[in-house]
Write a protein that holds these residues in place. Structure first.
Motif, PDB file in Angstrom:
ATOM      1  N   ALA B 184     -20.012  17.845  49.843  1.00  0.00           N
ATOM      2  CA  ALA B 184     -19.254  19.010  50.322  1.00  0.00           C
ATOM      3  C   ALA B 184     -18.810  18.808  51.764  1.00  0.00           C
ATOM      4  CB  ALA B 184     -20.102  20.270  50.201  1.00  0.00           C
ATOM      5  N   ARG B 185     -19.640  18.193  52.537  1.00  0.00           N
ATOM      6  CA  ARG B 185     -19.271  17.959  53.946  1.00  0.00           C
ATOM      7  C   ARG B 185     -18.168  16.935  54.081  1.00  0.00           C
ATOM      8  NH1 ARG B 185     -25.530  18.395  56.058  1.00  0.00           N
ATOM      9  NH2 ARG B 185     -25.512  20.668  56.374  1.00  0.00           N
ATOM     10  N   GLN B 186     -17.960  16.193  53.013  1.00  0.00           N
ATOM     11  CA  GLN B 186     -16.819  15.259  53.007  1.00  0.00           C
ATOM     12  C   GLN B 186     -15.561  15.916  52.456  1.00  0.00           C
ATOM     13  OE1 GLN B 186     -17.713  11.452  51.105  1.00  0.00           O
ATOM     14  NE2 GLN B 186     -19.878  11.779  51.573  1.00  0.00           N
ATOM     15  N   GLY B 187     -15.650  17.197  52.226  1.00  0.00           N
ATOM     16  CA  GLY B 187     -14.474  17.936  51.767  1.00  0.00           C
ATOM     17  C   GLY B 187     -14.284  17.941  50.259  1.00  0.00           C
ATOM     18  N   ARG B 188     -15.287  17.542  49.520  1.00  0.00           N
ATOM     19  CA  ARG B 188     -15.140  17.493  48.061  1.00  0.00           C
ATOM     20  C   ARG B 188     -15.580  18.825  47.455  1.00  0.00           C
ATOM     21  NH1 ARG B 188     -14.712  12.124  46.758  1.00  0.00           N
ATOM     22  NH2 ARG B 188     -15.446  12.347  44.639  1.00  0.00           N
ATOM     23  N   SER B 189     -14.967  19.167  46.353  1.00  0.00           N
ATOM     24  CA  SER B 189     -15.421  20.348  45.612  1.00  0.00           C
ATOM     25  C   SER B 189     -16.617  19.911  44.768  1.00  0.00           C
ATOM     26  CB  SER B 189     -14.297  20.890  44.731  1.00  0.00           C
ATOM     27  OG  SER B 189     -13.781  19.884  43.892  1.00  0.00           O
ATOM     28  N   VAL B 190     -17.676  20.722  44.795  1.00  0.00           N
ATOM     29  CA  VAL B 190     -18.952  20.300  44.205  1.00  0.00           C
ATOM     30  C   VAL B 190     -19.555  21.420  43.370  1.00  0.00           C
ATOM     31  CG1 VAL B 190     -21.248  19.350  44.678  1.00  0.00           C
ATOM     32  CG2 VAL B 190     -19.360  18.882  46.262  1.00  0.00           C
ATOM     33  N   ILE B 191     -20.073  21.052  42.218  1.00  0.00           N
ATOM     34  CA  ILE B 191     -20.881  21.974  41.405  1.00  0.00           C
ATOM     35  C   ILE B 191     -22.235  21.311  41.208  1.00  0.00           C
ATOM     36  CG2 ILE B 191     -21.218  22.969  39.111  1.00  0.00           C
ATOM     37  CD1 ILE B 191     -18.285  23.351  38.838  1.00  0.00           C
ATOM     38  N   VAL B 192     -23.285  22.095  41.401  1.00  0.00           N
ATOM     39  CA  VAL B 192     -24.645  21.644  41.101  1.00  0.00           C
ATOM     40  C   VAL B 192     -25.101  22.359  39.832  1.00  0.00           C
ATOM     41  CG1 VAL B 192     -27.050  21.690  41.835  1.00  0.00           C
ATOM     42  CG2 VAL B 192     -25.262  21.124  43.483  1.00  0.00           C
ATOM     43  N   VAL B 193     -25.635  21.587  38.925  1.00  0.00           N
ATOM     44  CA  VAL B 193     -26.124  22.137  37.658  1.00  0.00           C
ATOM     45  C   VAL B 193     -27.636  21.995  37.646  1.00  0.00           C
ATOM     46  CG1 VAL B 193     -26.104  21.803  35.167  1.00  0.00           C
ATOM     47  CG2 VAL B 193     -23.995  21.498  36.475  1.00  0.00           C
ATOM     48  N   ILE B 227     -23.570  26.520  42.919  1.00  0.00           N
ATOM     49  CA  ILE B 227     -24.835  26.177  42.246  1.00  0.00           C
ATOM     50  C   ILE B 227     -24.952  27.031  40.994  1.00  0.00           C
ATOM     51  CG2 ILE B 227     -27.350  26.127  42.426  1.00  0.00           C
ATOM     52  CD1 ILE B 227     -27.045  25.756  45.428  1.00  0.00           C
ATOM     53  N   LEU B 228     -25.051  26.373  39.866  1.00  0.00           N
ATOM     54  CA  LEU B 228     -25.213  27.077  38.593  1.00  0.00           C
ATOM     55  C   LEU B 228     -26.658  26.917  38.131  1.00  0.00           C
ATOM     56  CD1 LEU B 228     -22.010  25.771  36.754  1.00  0.00           C
ATOM     57  CD2 LEU B 228     -22.305  27.984  37.879  1.00  0.00           C
ATOM     58  N   ALA B 229     -27.346  28.038  37.973  1.00  0.00           N
ATOM     59  CA  ALA B 229     -28.730  27.991  37.505  1.00  0.00           C
ATOM     60  C   ALA B 229     -29.052  29.297  36.788  1.00  0.00           C
ATOM     61  CB  ALA B 229     -29.689  27.783  38.686  1.00  0.00           C
ATOM     62  N   PRO B 230     -29.668  29.287  35.612  1.00  0.00           N
ATOM     63  CA  PRO B 230     -30.008  28.068  34.876  1.00  0.00           C
ATOM     64  C   PRO B 230     -28.801  27.508  34.129  1.00  0.00           C
ATOM     65  CG  PRO B 230     -30.720  30.006  33.652  1.00  0.00           C
ATOM     66  CD  PRO B 230     -30.112  30.505  34.931  1.00  0.00           C
ATOM     67  N   ALA B 231     -28.664  26.250  34.184  1.00  0.00           N
ATOM     68  CA  ALA B 231     -27.560  25.577  33.494  1.00  0.00           C
ATOM     69  C   ALA B 231     -28.030  24.167  33.166  1.00  0.00           C
ATOM     70  CB  ALA B 231     -26.314  25.538  34.381  1.00  0.00           C
ATOM     71  N   ILE B 232     -27.724  23.728  31.948  1.00  0.00           N
ATOM     72  CA  ILE B 232     -28.220  22.427  31.510  1.00  0.00           C
ATOM     73  C   ILE B 232     -27.056  21.540  31.103  1.00  0.00           C
ATOM     74  CG2 ILE B 232     -29.708  21.229  29.862  1.00  0.00           C
ATOM     75  CD1 ILE B 232     -31.221  23.802  29.471  1.00  0.00           C
TER      76      ILE B 232
END
Lengths: 202, 884
Positions: B184-193, B227-232
């Motif tokens: 994210a700090r590099q400017g990327r769009s990020v999703i955490v599962v 951040i998606l939780a709970p997500a599998i």
């Protein structure tokens, strides 16, 4: 008179006591939602729908099928102010505009080798509101707009417009796609809205 | 037993939640899972094992094993260790006859062993063969998981959503969050599962770790990480496709890069009694203590290969558990380990020659990196014998593994595959009740590859999908066969990574039906709708389709033919192009005239039919069958990609509605709705004219599929209802009625008109379909010409003919034509014509029978009925009514 005039709903006119009215293929669904209709440019247009203020706060679903649409080959760069121009491919462009701009646009494209009135061929569903992006993501894998491809298992064009999205698709799927779009909007509190709730369509 | 409130606990003691478990009320707190609340209430038996119905207690508390599967609100196989507590839930044990406490099927554990080795159903219960259905029923009821309520009706909504991001991080533990933050700090769009209820992973099980996890997650969110939780993540496919189960939402995430930070899966140790209630993995113990403030036992023994067990021991002591002994395999690995139990509960553990009493046995085996998703993506896994784990290597370019998932697990001891024993069942696969003895038995029987052995014993095929048994089974295989683990290899990792409901994969239902602009009018008028390809069309409007047909003959009928394909063919070479496509000729068609055409394939087979109207010198209007529009459009554009002729195409099928006005009064009606000339001179048979109908611009085609005077009106779809209503209103006194597909079929059959696809099939050609007049062999070429010439040269073998049924017997469509006792053709269409008072049809018969008055038999029921050939139209053969 052109031999293709039979494709143009805008050429219907009062004659011999007849008062022809054009209807979108989603008209019945909007009627069932309690919409109020007005005659505009020869069309019965759903202008207001009960609950539309609440629906717009999430995702409002409107029927803009009455807008005039021309297919122009090759695709023009633009067709003037107030005209939505979508380059489907270098060889095909789609112009969408209000009926009042028809003469101006036709003059603009008069030199094009191929111009076809496709107003009757396509419906337009507009999705507007803060949840519009989520609704679109639940309809299609397309994510860069404008774009064409699979939308709820039919082929359609998706344009980013008016703070939301327009889905331009074959009119024979009007009933089907209305049901799907409203279904996707419903969990967020979205639903049908009248065209007047969208403000000026440009 | 609940501990005193702890600052890092996850439960909210101010908010109690109750649910029922097997009829009794259980109280827990917001933040509990169903399992933690049950455990706190004293419940220790959570399930009965698959085959032997052994008592099973909590083992992993991480959603990996099957020990805690219960039926919740009617849904079977729910892992209650990860299911949040909810008010009013109804929770029951499953796979029992009786109760979890007293399961009558537990007798299989005592008696079943000799009768239920691996593959026993291939050996033991096979004679007598006729009893197999009974054996199968008994076996299926005896073993298994939860049961679906056959009569239960449940509506559940599932949705699918498409997401596109630069980076998806699978795993929201420390390594995953740090990777996400970095991206994210590099400017990327990020999703955490994250599969847990909140991000943090193993940090959350640590007393001080929870705060660290929350701070890290907050930083990530602030940097724009979602951040998606709970997500599998249920799979990892090529081109960065990561499907994620997020409740009842299936997210199809397409990412440029995938970071797998799934941590480890703690492995059990293999020794007798390792499945007794009270035997747990270190993480389970730490979660019970730190998440839910529960003391998991009174007196514990800890067996561990690395620091995880030591941390668990510390937490236990903090919780007031007496830690009797900690066995760190890095210092000393006991030669013999055997859990001792009473009525399925652990009471002690034998370590070499000593027995240490305990009611809680913590077993920390190898810290196996969670590599399954990486393997699905195509990574290789290699066995690191120095650490006893499989480590992923050769990752695809778009995939990265970080943290423990990449093998960053320190230097654990490597326990023996089987920790010596005095006997008793040492379980390798808890889900499928497969013990050391079972696997060795299978190897001895010759199932000497891991893939074969897996299918024979079902090891790794249970709900855990190998998470807790894959490594141990391979190590056991290695020690038994003498092969090394890398030679044995791993079984193929396949999605889904975790069991998911079928509804999630199915998504919401779609039925993309095409409807004409007159659809609602048909329903308003009582039409029974049917499918014609993707179109909805009216079959008929009342109970008697024959009467509807007769009304067309006597008065006037309207039929909605908007479904016809409609294609504009435009350009200086449009006529020449059509000449190449069609067997007949269109370049000489006069402006304002119509000609029937049939399209054939390169092989001369009939593909589609319709009419072609010439609008002007360079514009033709082609109609096709209702289901053929797209195929014909593709055919035209495809051939022009070869020929590069100066012609363009436009599929305007949906743009135009079309209504056929047919019957003796049709001219009268048209004169009421239009001021244009509809006289026979003004609009002759096969003329096409631009007219105005009720103020609507219309192309009127004077053609007749149904055999009466008729006009096919093509006009803009949005005016469909208006024009239809006007025709019905102004034709009321003329007896106008709508008619549907079924009466249309009767009418066209009376004229002997062919329906492509009904009366023809993929082998039909124009000559044997009785349409030789369409073939203009003098043309230099057309698609399929050579094939048609071949047919002419070899001679006609078949012929499509009309027939009458003298005795009124009605054969089935598709019914056999029988000649000299042999099947020699088929009936393609048949109807009873009320107008003609007879049964008529079309059939494919041997060419030599295609003479007027010829006879052939058709099987009707069990008997043969004689039919008489009738060439030409049955009704108005001279076409006088059509051309009136």
């Amino acid at each position: 008179m052109s031999v293709l005039d039979f494709l143009s709903p805008s050429l219907a006119a009062e004659a011999g006591g007849f008062h022809p009215l054009a209807r979108s293929s989603m008209e019945r669904r909007f009627r069932e939602a309690g919409a109020t209709f007005e005659e505009r440019d020869g069309w019965l247009v759903p202008v207001t729908v009960p609950g539309e203020v609440e629906h717009l706060a999430a995702a409002g679903v409107a029927d803009l099928s009455h807008l005039t649409k021309l297919e122009v080959r090759p695709a023009p760069a633009s067709a003037g102010a107030g005209v939505v121009t979508y380059t489907v491919s270098p060889r095909r462009g789609l112009l969408v505009f209000t009926a009042g701009l028809a003469d101006v646009v036709k003059e603009h494209v008069a030199g094009a080798p191929f111009v076809l009135d496709v107003t009757a061929q396509h419906c337009i569903i507009a999705i507007v509101g803060p949840e519009a992006p989520t609704v679109i993501r639940r309809l299609t894998h397309l994510h860069q707009f404008p774009s064409s491809g699979d939308v709820a298992h039919i082929t359609a064009h998706v344009l980013k417009r008016d703070g939301g999205y327009w889905i331009v698709f074959p009119q024979e799927y009007g009933h089907y796609l209305y049901d799907v779009v409203v279904d996707r909007a419903a969990p967020f509190g979205g639903g049908p809205v009248g065209v007047d709730a969208l403000g000026v369509v440009e | 037993m609940r501990l005193e409130p702890q600052p890092h606990e996850r439960i909210d003691r101010a908010r109690s939640v109750t649910f029922t478990f097997q009829g009794r009320i259980v109280e827990g707190f917001e933040g509990d899972t169903l399992a933690s609340a049950l455990f706190a209430s004293g419940q220790r038996i959570f399930s009965r094992s698959f085959k032997y119905h052994r008592r099973r207690g909590l083992l992993c508390c991480s959603g990996h094993c099957a020990n805690c599967q219960m039926t919740v609100d009617g849904i079977p196989n729910v892992r209650v260790c990860t299911t949040p507590i909810r008010q009013g839930a109804s929770v029951k044990g499953q796979n029992v006859v009786g109760s979890l406490q007293r399961d009558l099927m537990a007798v299989t554990d005592k008696l079943g062993g000799p009768f239920t080795p691996p593959g026993f159903y291939y050996k033991t219960f096979i004679r007598p063969r006729k009893l197999w259905p009974l054996y199968e029923k008994v076996l299926r009821n005896a073993a298994g998981l939860g049961k679906l309520d056959k009569h239960g009706a449940r509506e559940e909504r599932f949705d699918v959503e498409y997401r596109h991001v630069d980076t998806v991080v699978v795993g929201g533990g420390q390594a995953g969050l740090e990777a996400a933050l970095d991206a994210a700090r590099q400017g990327r769009s990020v999703i955490v599962v994250e599969e847990g209820p909140e991000a943090g992973g193993s940090l959350l099980a640590d007393r001080e770790g929870a705060a660290v996890a929350r701070e890290l997650a907050a930083q990530a969110r602030q940097a724009g990480v979602e951040i998606l939780a709970p997500a599998i993540a249920i799979g990892l496919f090529e081109q960065g496709l990561v499907p994620v189960a997020h409740g009842n939402l299936l997210l199809k995430i397409r990412a440029h890069d995938v970071v797998v930070a799934g941590g480890i899966v703690e492995q059990p140790l293999v020794f007798p009694g390792n499945d007794l209630v009270g035997v747990m993995l270190p993480d389970a113990v730490r979660r019970l203590v730190n998440y839910w403030s529960i003391r998991p036992g009174e007196r514990a023994v800890v067996l561990t290969v690395d620091d995880r067990g030591l941390r668990a021991a510390e937490d236990l002591e903090e919780a007031g558990v007496q830690v009797a002994e900690v066995v760190d395999f890095r210092r000393h690995a006991p030669g013999i380990v055997s859990a001792v139990g009473h009525k399925g509960f652990v009471t002690g553990v034998q370590l070499d020659l000593r027995t240490v009493k305990c009611d809680l046995l913590v077993m920390g085996g190898s810290p196996q990196p969670n590599y399954k998703l990486l393997a699905q993506a195509g990574a290789r896994v290699e066995f690191d014998a120095s650490r006893g784990i499989f480590v992923p290597t050769d990752l695809p370019a778009y995939v990265q593994a970080v943290g423990a998932a990449a093998g960053d697990v320190g230097d654990p001891a490597v326990p023996e595959p089987v920790l010596g024993s005095y006997g008793g069942k040492s379980f390798v696969c808890f889900c499928e009740d497969q013990s050391v003895k079972d696997l060795r038995y299978a190897i001895a029987e010759g199932f000497d590859s891991i893939e074969l052995s897996k299918r024979y014993t079902t090891v790794t095929m249970g709900p855990c999908q190998g998470r807790l048994c894959h490594v141990n089974s391979i190590r056991l295989f290695a020690s038994t066969t003498g092969l090394d683990e890398n030679t044995i290899g791993t079984t193929t990792a396949r999605p889904p990574h975790t069991p998911v409901p079928l509804g999630l994969l199915a998504g919401p239902p779609h039925e993309p039906a095409k409807r004409t602009s007159l659809h609602h009018r048909h329903k308003d008028l009582g039409g029974t709708m049917m499918w014609t390809g993707a179109w909805r069309r009216p079959h008929s409007y009342g109970p008697n389709a024959g009467e509807e047909a007769q009304n067309v003959h006597r008065a006037l009928g309207l039929i909605d033919v908007s479904t016809l394909g409609k294609i504009l063919v435009v350009g200086p070479e449009a006529g020449a192009f059509l000449d190449r496509i069609y067997p007949n000729r269109f370049s000489d068609l006069k402006v304002g005239r119509i000609r029937y055409g049939v399209i054939t394939s390169d092989g001369g087979r009939i593909m589609d039919d319709g009419t072609v109207a010439r609008l002007d010198e360079e514009q033709f209007y082609v109609t096709t069958t209702s289901t053929g529009a797209d195929a014909v459009y593709q055919w035209l554009t495809w051939w022009n990609a070869v020929w590069h002729m100066n012609v363009q195409f436009s599929n305007v099928t949906g743009a135009l509605a079309a209504v056929n006005v047919a019957g003796p009064h049709s001219r009268t009606l048209m004169e009421r709705v239009s001021s244009d000339d509809f006289s026979n001179e003004g609009l002759s048979y096969l003329d096409a004219r631009h007219v105005t109908v009720a103020g609507v611009p219309t192309l009127a085609l004077r053609i007749g599929f149904v055999g009466e005077l008729g006009y096919e009106l093509h006009f803009p779809s949005p005016h469909g209802e208006f024009v239809w209503d006007t025709l019905l209103e102004l034709g009321a006194d003329l007896g106008v009625r709508p008619f549907g597909l079924e009466p249309q079929r009767i009418l066209r059959l009376e004229k002997g008109h062919v329906i492509i696809g009904q009366d023809t099939d993929s082998e039909s050609n124009l000559l044997e379909a009785a349409m030789p007049w369409l073939v203009k062999s003098d043309k230099p070429d057309f698609v399929g010409k050579w094939a048609v010439e071949q047919v002419a040269e070899r001679g006609l073998r078949w012929m499509l003919v009309g027939f009458e049924s003298p005795r009124g017997a009605m054969p089935l469509e598709g019914g056999q034509v029988v000649v000299d006792g042999r099947s020699s053709g088929r009936v393609t269409s048949v109807r009873r014509s009320a107008e003609l008072g007879k049964v008529i049809g079309l059939a494919v018969v041997p060419a030599e029978l295609a003479v007027d008055g010829g006879r052939f038999d058709v099987r009707v029921g069990d008997s043969l009925e004689s039919m008489v050939v009738h060439l030409g139209a049955f009704f108005d053969p001279a076409g006088e009514k059509l051309k009136a």
